[in-house]
Design an enzyme around this catalytic site. Structure first.
Site, PDB file in Angstrom:
ATOM      1  CE  LYS A  22       1.584 -34.956-106.486  1.00 38.00           C
ATOM      2  NZ  LYS A  22       2.570 -35.726-107.375  1.00 38.00           N
ATOM      3  CG  ASP A 309      -2.140 -35.381-112.580  1.00 36.61           C
ATOM      4  OD1 ASP A 309      -1.975 -36.376-113.106  1.00 36.61           O
ATOM      5  OD2 ASP A 309      -0.924 -34.801-112.318  1.00 36.61           O
TER       6      ASP A 309
HETATM    7  C1  UD1 Z   1       4.092 -35.337-114.390  1.00 39.01           C
HETATM    8  C2  UD1 Z   1       3.218 -35.231-113.022  1.00 39.01           C
HETATM    9  C3  UD1 Z   1       2.033 -36.103-112.880  1.00 39.01           C
HETATM   10  C4  UD1 Z   1       1.313 -36.152-114.332  1.00 39.01           C
HETATM   11  C5  UD1 Z   1       2.002 -36.231-115.433  1.00 39.01           C
HETATM   12  C6  UD1 Z   1       1.479 -35.929-116.935  1.00 39.01           C
HETATM   13  C7  UD1 Z   1       4.863 -34.457-111.338  1.00 39.01           C
HETATM   14  C8  UD1 Z   1       5.651 -34.963-110.114  1.00 39.01           C
HETATM   15  N1  UD1 Z   1       4.096 -35.379-111.816  1.00 39.01           N
HETATM   16  O1  UD1 Z   1       4.453 -36.912-114.161  1.00 39.01           O
HETATM   17  O2  UD1 Z   1       1.233 -35.780-111.709  1.00 39.01           O
HETATM   18  O3  UD1 Z   1       0.234 -37.019-114.279  1.00 39.01           O
HETATM   19  O4  UD1 Z   1       3.244 -35.309-115.388  1.00 39.01           O
HETATM   20  O5  UD1 Z   1       0.971 -34.822-116.900  1.00 39.01           O
HETATM   21  O6  UD1 Z   1       4.929 -33.311-112.109  1.00 39.01           O
HETATM   22  N2  UD1 Z   1       7.155 -40.777-120.634  1.00 39.01           N
HETATM   23  C9  UD1 Z   1       8.365 -41.733-121.347  1.00 39.01           C
HETATM   24  N3  UD1 Z   1       9.658 -41.563-121.028  1.00 39.01           N
HETATM   25  C10 UD1 Z   1      10.300 -40.575-120.387  1.00 39.01           C
HETATM   26  C11 UD1 Z   1       9.249 -39.874-119.698  1.00 39.01           C
HETATM   27  C12 UD1 Z   1       7.879 -40.032-119.880  1.00 39.01           C
HETATM   28  O7  UD1 Z   1       7.956 -42.783-122.177  1.00 39.01           O
HETATM   29  O8  UD1 Z   1      11.483 -40.630-120.076  1.00 39.01           O
HETATM   30  C13 UD1 Z   1       6.057 -41.212-121.100  1.00 39.01           C
HETATM   31  C14 UD1 Z   1       5.249 -41.473-119.775  1.00 39.01           C
HETATM   32  O9  UD1 Z   1       5.205 -42.798-119.556  1.00 39.01           O
HETATM   33  C15 UD1 Z   1       3.960 -40.916-120.013  1.00 39.01           C
HETATM   34  C16 UD1 Z   1       4.404 -39.698-120.838  1.00 39.01           C
HETATM   35  O10 UD1 Z   1       5.413 -40.081-121.393  1.00 39.01           O
HETATM   36  O11 UD1 Z   1       2.957 -41.764-121.034  1.00 39.01           O
HETATM   37  C17 UD1 Z   1       4.152 -38.521-119.893  1.00 39.01           C
HETATM   38  O12 UD1 Z   1       4.740 -38.449-118.684  1.00 39.01           O
HETATM   39  P1  UD1 Z   1       5.523 -37.528-118.072  1.00 39.01           P
HETATM   40  O13 UD1 Z   1       5.231 -35.944-118.348  1.00 39.01           O
HETATM   41  O14 UD1 Z   1       7.074 -37.607-117.932  1.00 39.01           O
HETATM   42  O15 UD1 Z   1       5.046 -37.542-116.522  1.00 39.01           O
HETATM   43  P2  UD1 Z   1       5.710 -37.136-115.042  1.00 39.01           P
HETATM   44  O16 UD1 Z   1       6.747 -36.057-115.519  1.00 39.01           O
HETATM   45  O17 UD1 Z   1       6.096 -38.850-114.789  1.00 39.01           O
END
Ligand code: UD1
Length: 422
Positions: A22, A309
């Site tokens: 996914k 995850d």
């Molecule tokens: C992706 C995955 C998700 C997984 C997560 C962490 C996809 C579609 N989803 O989510 O299944 O659980 O990685 O492995 O690939 N953050 C910020 N600012 C930002 C971006 C992130 O503060 O601009 C923080 C988030 O709130 C979180 C951390 O960084 O605490 C990691 O998030 P991130 O790696 O971005 O998760 P996703 O990409 O949304």
């Protein structure tokens, strides 16, 4: 609303085929926005989130045709450069259209995703990176309005994100492939799905070095062409089935898997007492059942450490293992909602800040429980498979977002699980 009814106690035996990932399929579908040529994808999982992404791309004007696990996309008539709130609110990964849209068309309007059940999940790093590439960004009425500089094209930049972000890295990588000059992404996420996306982009003519490391260097090109690509196997689905077999006991071979993407999970399952063999594209697990498993502690962190995850599924195993385990969640601030539901099944879990302390119990007993998010639902299914009697899991639309026919796959290896449609 569909429910799952799981009758515990069956051992799992046989073979299963892992679906496409996914978290790889979603960014890869968005990469089709980067070219006017045809992109042909295979091994695309049939999931609710994939359907939502196709709907979003279709709204923008991408011609998308789906035939089983094959999806053909053509973005030569894109007319609507917007990701509306109705779609973004149901799937945060919609933010992945921002980078490619802005890079190819010089403008984009994407609804802010807002918080979600497992945490706040802001997208400030996506915005910061695009601004460094020259984008002008305004947040207005809940939307990100983005424009490329006057030249119409983003420019390369050195971007150091404040934290490691998976979709942030993907968005910026897709923006950089069509930007003018060199982009360096420092502190990049190293998840295998980023390597899979880079592989497709390179086939399309992009110049990317270092995907899969924390420093990705991209030389922008003027345009990209069409390509064909098979989505990598889903490591989280694989890990979920491994935890299920470890808990129920049995002997199962997972085919079409990528064991090297699951080192942290396999190590912990071996430490707990499961017997695991791997080949280039298969994993065999033999387990005597949770009552013979030893409690093992985990701490979630960015790849290659233990994935957030897989946290709920591993906790479900810990509930019925021998001894006390500690599960520490470092990525999301509110990812313990399954704890209350697991305790309703008779588990003994207490939360101490970012850590859940799990005291293994000899047995769980079936009850009605509610799925709260995607991976939490998978943890409840695993608990249902070991609990005495029936466990009814409500709100399984969460599960359908990210698992392809989970109940059919589990039934095929001996689980007693069925779907009840209301
Ligand atoms: C992706 C995955 C998700 C997984 C997560 C962490 C996809 C579609 N989803 O989510 O299944 O659980 O990685 O492995 O690939 N953050 C910020 N600012 C930002 C971006 C992130 O503060 O601009 C923080 C988030 O709130 C979180 C951390 O960084 O605490 C990691 O998030 P991130 O790696 O971005 O998760 P996703 O990409 O949304």
């Amino acid at each position: 609303m569909d429910k799952l009814i799981v009758t515990g106690g069956a051992r799992l035996r046989g073979e299963l085929e892992v679906s496409g990932a996914k978290n790889s399929a979603l960014p890869i579908l968005c990469a089709s926005l980067l070219t006017a040529d045809t992109v042909v994808l295979s091994n695309v999982p049939r999931l609710h989130d994939v359907a939502t992404m196709l709907k979003l791309l279709w709204r923008m004007g991408v011609e998308a045709e789906r035939d089983g696990h094959k999806v053909t996309l053509r973005g030569d008539r894109i007319s609507f450069l917007e990701a509306p709130y109705e779609l973004v609110k149901t799937m945060r990964a919609s933010i992945l259209v921002l980078g490619p849209m802005l890079a190819r068309f010089g403008q984009a309007r994407v609804s802010l995703p807002g918080g979600c059940a497992i945490g706040q999940r802001p997208v400030d790093q996506h915005i910061k990176g695009l601004q460094a590439m020259g984008a002008e960004i305004e947040i207005e009425q809940g939307y990100i309005n983005a424009r490329a500089p006057k030249s119409g094209r983003l420019h390369g930049a050195r971007i150091v994100t404040d934290m490691v972000t998976v979709t942030g890295t993907e968005n910026l990588m897709m923006a950089a492939v069509l930007a003018e000059g060199e982009t360096i992404l420092e502190n990049a996420a190293r998840e295998p799905e980023i390597g899979d996306l880079a592989e497709l982009l390179i086939k399309m003519g992009a110049k990317i070095v270092g995907a899969g490391t924390d420093r990705i260097v991209i030389q922008g090109v003027e345009s990209l062409r069409g390509a064909e690509h098979a989505v990598m196997p889903d490591r989280i689905e694989t890990g979920t089935f491994l935890c299920a077999v470890a808990a129920t006991g049995g002997d199962v071979v997972l085919r079409a898997a990528r064991p090297e993407t699951l080192d942290a999970v396999i190590d912990k399952l071996r430490e707990a007492g499961a017997d695991i063999d791997t080949g280039p594209d298969w994993i065999q697990i033999r387990s005597a059942g949770a009552e013979h498993m030893k409690a093992v502690s985990i701490r979630t962190a960015e790849y290659p450490a233990f994935p957030t995850d897989m946290q709920a599924q591993f906790m479900a195993l810990g509930c019925v293992s021998e001894g006390t385990s500690r599960v520490t969640e470092t990525i999301f601030e509110n990812r313990f909602m399954h704890v209350q539901e697991l305790n309703r099944l008779g588990a003994n879990i207490e939360i101490e800040g970012k850590t859940a302390v799990i005291q293994g119990v000899p047995r769980l007993s079936g009850a009605a429980v509610m799925a709260t998010d995607l991976r939490a639902s998978a943890g409840l299914v695993i608990s249902g498979l070991v609990a005495e009697g029936d466990t009814t899991i409500d709100r399984i639309y969460h599960l359908d977002r990210g698992y392809e026919q989970m109940e059919k796959k589990l039934s095929a290896i001996g689980a007693k699980i069925r779907r009840a449609s209301a």
